[in-house]
Design a protein around this motif. Structure first.
Motif, PDB file in Angstrom:
ATOM      1  N   GLY A  38      22.966   4.587 160.154  1.00  0.00           N
ATOM      2  CA  GLY A  38      23.568   4.526 161.487  1.00  0.00           C
ATOM      3  C   GLY A  38      23.022   5.618 162.382  1.00  0.00           C
ATOM      4  O   GLY A  38      21.824   5.862 162.430  1.00  0.00           O
ATOM      5  N   SER A  39      23.909   6.309 163.075  1.00  0.00           N
ATOM      6  CA  SER A  39      23.483   7.367 164.002  1.00  0.00           C
ATOM      7  C   SER A  39      23.498   8.756 163.364  1.00  0.00           C
ATOM      8  O   SER A  39      23.480   9.750 164.063  1.00  0.00           O
ATOM      9  N   LEU A  40      23.500   8.806 162.039  1.00  0.00           N
ATOM     10  CA  LEU A  40      23.425  10.090 161.341  1.00  0.00           C
ATOM     11  C   LEU A  40      22.099  10.754 161.671  1.00  0.00           C
ATOM     12  O   LEU A  40      21.068  10.093 161.763  1.00  0.00           O
ATOM     13  N   LYS A  41      22.119  12.058 161.870  1.00  0.00           N
ATOM     14  CA  LYS A  41      20.884  12.779 162.203  1.00  0.00           C
ATOM     15  C   LYS A  41      20.948  14.188 161.621  1.00  0.00           C
ATOM     16  O   LYS A  41      22.022  14.661 161.252  1.00  0.00           O
ATOM     17  N   PRO A  42      19.801  14.856 161.515  1.00  0.00           N
ATOM     18  CA  PRO A  42      19.827  16.246 161.052  1.00  0.00           C
ATOM     19  C   PRO A  42      20.753  17.077 161.937  1.00  0.00           C
ATOM     20  O   PRO A  42      20.748  16.956 163.156  1.00  0.00           O
ATOM     21  N   GLY A  43      21.585  17.873 161.314  1.00  0.00           N
ATOM     22  CA  GLY A  43      22.578  18.667 162.027  1.00  0.00           C
ATOM     23  C   GLY A  43      23.967  18.057 161.952  1.00  0.00           C
ATOM     24  O   GLY A  43      24.947  18.728 162.259  1.00  0.00           O
ATOM     25  N   VAL A  88      28.494   7.426 154.516  1.00  0.00           N
ATOM     26  CA  VAL A  88      28.259   7.704 155.933  1.00  0.00           C
ATOM     27  C   VAL A  88      29.467   7.159 156.672  1.00  0.00           C
ATOM     28  O   VAL A  88      29.748   5.966 156.635  1.00  0.00           O
ATOM     29  N   SER A  89      30.216   8.046 157.309  1.00  0.00           N
ATOM     30  CA  SER A  89      31.441   7.680 158.013  1.00  0.00           C
ATOM     31  C   SER A  89      31.280   7.942 159.501  1.00  0.00           C
ATOM     32  O   SER A  89      30.410   8.685 159.919  1.00  0.00           O
ATOM     33  N   SER A  90      32.173   7.342 160.278  1.00  0.00           N
ATOM     34  CA  SER A  90      32.123   7.484 161.721  1.00  0.00           C
ATOM     35  C   SER A  90      33.351   8.226 162.209  1.00  0.00           C
ATOM     36  O   SER A  90      34.443   8.082 161.649  1.00  0.00           O
ATOM     37  N   GLU A  91      33.175   9.001 163.269  1.00  0.00           N
ATOM     38  CA  GLU A  91      34.294   9.724 163.866  1.00  0.00           C
ATOM     39  C   GLU A  91      35.105   8.823 164.790  1.00  0.00           C
ATOM     40  O   GLU A  91      36.069   9.268 165.378  1.00  0.00           O
ATOM     41  N   GLY A  92      34.726   7.587 164.925  1.00  0.00           N
ATOM     42  CA  GLY A  92      35.409   6.639 165.802  1.00  0.00           C
ATOM     43  C   GLY A  92      34.387   5.803 166.536  1.00  0.00           C
ATOM     44  O   GLY A  92      33.185   5.900 166.296  1.00  0.00           O
ATOM     45  N   LEU A  93      34.855   4.940 167.440  1.00  0.00           N
ATOM     46  CA  LEU A  93      33.938   4.058 168.162  1.00  0.00           C
ATOM     47  C   LEU A  93      32.926   4.818 169.000  1.00  0.00           C
ATOM     48  O   LEU A  93      31.782   4.418 169.124  1.00  0.00           O
ATOM     49  N   LEU A  94      33.330   5.919 169.594  1.00  0.00           N
ATOM     50  CA  LEU A  94      32.426   6.669 170.460  1.00  0.00           C
ATOM     51  C   LEU A  94      31.863   7.919 169.804  1.00  0.00           C
ATOM     52  O   LEU A  94      31.004   8.581 170.384  1.00  0.00           O
ATOM     53  N   GLY A  95      32.338   8.261 168.618  1.00  0.00           N
ATOM     54  CA  GLY A  95      31.890   9.478 167.951  1.00  0.00           C
ATOM     55  C   GLY A  95      30.640   9.253 167.131  1.00  0.00           C
ATOM     56  O   GLY A  95      30.188   8.133 166.919  1.00  0.00           O
ATOM     57  N   GLU A 117      24.334   9.957 143.288  1.00  0.00           N
ATOM     58  CA  GLU A 117      23.957   8.574 142.976  1.00  0.00           C
ATOM     59  C   GLU A 117      24.875   7.547 143.631  1.00  0.00           C
ATOM     60  O   GLU A 117      24.440   6.458 143.995  1.00  0.00           O
ATOM     61  N   LEU A 118      26.146   7.855 143.761  1.00  0.00           N
ATOM     62  CA  LEU A 118      27.115   6.903 144.317  1.00  0.00           C
ATOM     63  C   LEU A 118      27.186   7.081 145.828  1.00  0.00           C
ATOM     64  O   LEU A 118      27.686   8.098 146.314  1.00  0.00           O
ATOM     65  N   THR A 119      26.683   6.086 146.570  1.00  0.00           N
ATOM     66  CA  THR A 119      26.656   6.196 148.025  1.00  0.00           C
ATOM     67  C   THR A 119      27.197   4.927 148.672  1.00  0.00           C
ATOM     68  O   THR A 119      27.188   3.855 148.057  1.00  0.00           O
ATOM     69  N   GLN A 120      27.656   5.074 149.898  1.00  0.00           N
ATOM     70  CA  GLN A 120      28.124   3.950 150.702  1.00  0.00           C
ATOM     71  C   GLN A 120      27.492   4.074 152.083  1.00  0.00           C
ATOM     72  O   GLN A 120      27.553   5.135 152.705  1.00  0.00           O
ATOM     73  N   ASP A 121      26.928   2.970 152.559  1.00  0.00           N
ATOM     74  CA  ASP A 121      26.192   2.975 153.825  1.00  0.00           C
ATOM     75  C   ASP A 121      27.116   3.052 155.028  1.00  0.00           C
ATOM     76  O   ASP A 121      28.318   2.818 154.941  1.00  0.00           O
ATOM     77  N   ALA A 122      26.491   3.317 156.171  1.00  0.00           N
ATOM     78  CA  ALA A 122      27.214   3.347 157.445  1.00  0.00           C
ATOM     79  C   ALA A 122      27.657   1.939 157.818  1.00  0.00           C
ATOM     80  O   ALA A 122      26.969   0.964 157.540  1.00  0.00           O
ATOM     81  N   VAL A 123      28.812   1.846 158.462  1.00  0.00           N
ATOM     82  CA  VAL A 123      29.309   0.571 158.973  1.00  0.00           C
ATOM     83  C   VAL A 123      28.933   0.497 160.442  1.00  0.00           C
ATOM     84  O   VAL A 123      29.222   1.410 161.212  1.00  0.00           O
ATOM     85  N   ASP A 124      28.277  -0.591 160.842  1.00  0.00           N
ATOM     86  CA  ASP A 124      27.874  -0.790 162.233  1.00  0.00           C
ATOM     87  C   ASP A 124      29.011  -1.505 162.964  1.00  0.00           C
ATOM     88  O   ASP A 124      29.172  -2.719 162.844  1.00  0.00           O
TER      89      ASP A 124
END
Length: 153
Positions: A38-43, A88-95, A117-124
């Motif tokens: 998703g919109s995950l980035k360094p930092g 990968v989690s989201s802080e909300g619709l705009l976060g 090893e155990l991961t879950q992808d970002a939800v779009d």
């Protein structure tokens, strides 16, 4: 007078850098692989139970698996069990996005350079919302203006 202004500006910049998400602050690095980030980035934050425990330090695409390999810089005071999971989690619709780490129960701890090893992808959320809207629109097109299904008159 000019030197004083430059000194104050230098102190301010140093403070801003030290307290920002760009400074690593030490710690150790582990990696995690995701299909999509998703919109995950360094930092971006790495959190456990809602508390920041580190930052995303690097993202690269693995040319063999085509997975996003994310390097997490974890505070050295936090030891992660080897069976911990990362999502990968989201802080909300705009976060923005962040990595949420859930500790496992194993007594063996992850060592620097090892992988979660155990991961879950970002939800779009945008894609999910558009699917819902198109699905709702197609299910309502099955009836005519009288409110009865076609062929039941």
């Amino acid at each position: 007078m000019g030197a004083l202004v430059l000194a104050v500006a230098g102190v301010f910049l140093f403070y801003a850098y030290a307290s920002s998400e760009f400074s690593t602050g030490g710690g150790y690095e582990v990696t995690a692989r995701f299909t999509t980030v998703g919109s995950l980035k360094p930092g971006s934050d790495v959190r456990m139970s809602g508390i920041k425990i580190g930052t995303v330090s690097k993202q690269v695409l693995d040319p063999q698996t085509y997975l996003a390999e994310v390097t997490l810089s974890i505070d050295e005071s936090i030891q992660l069990p080897i069976d911990s999971s990362a999502a990968v989690s989201s802080e909300g619709l705009l976060g923005g996005n962040f990595v949420d780490v859930v500790p496992g129960g194993d007594e063996k701890m992850l060592q620097p350079g090892e992988r979660i090893e155990l991961t879950q992808d970002a939800v779009d959320f945008i894609q999910m919302l558009s699917r819902f809207m198109f699905q709702a629109g197609s299910s309502s097109s099955g009836s005519d203006s009288s409110g009865t299904a076609p062929g039941t008159n």
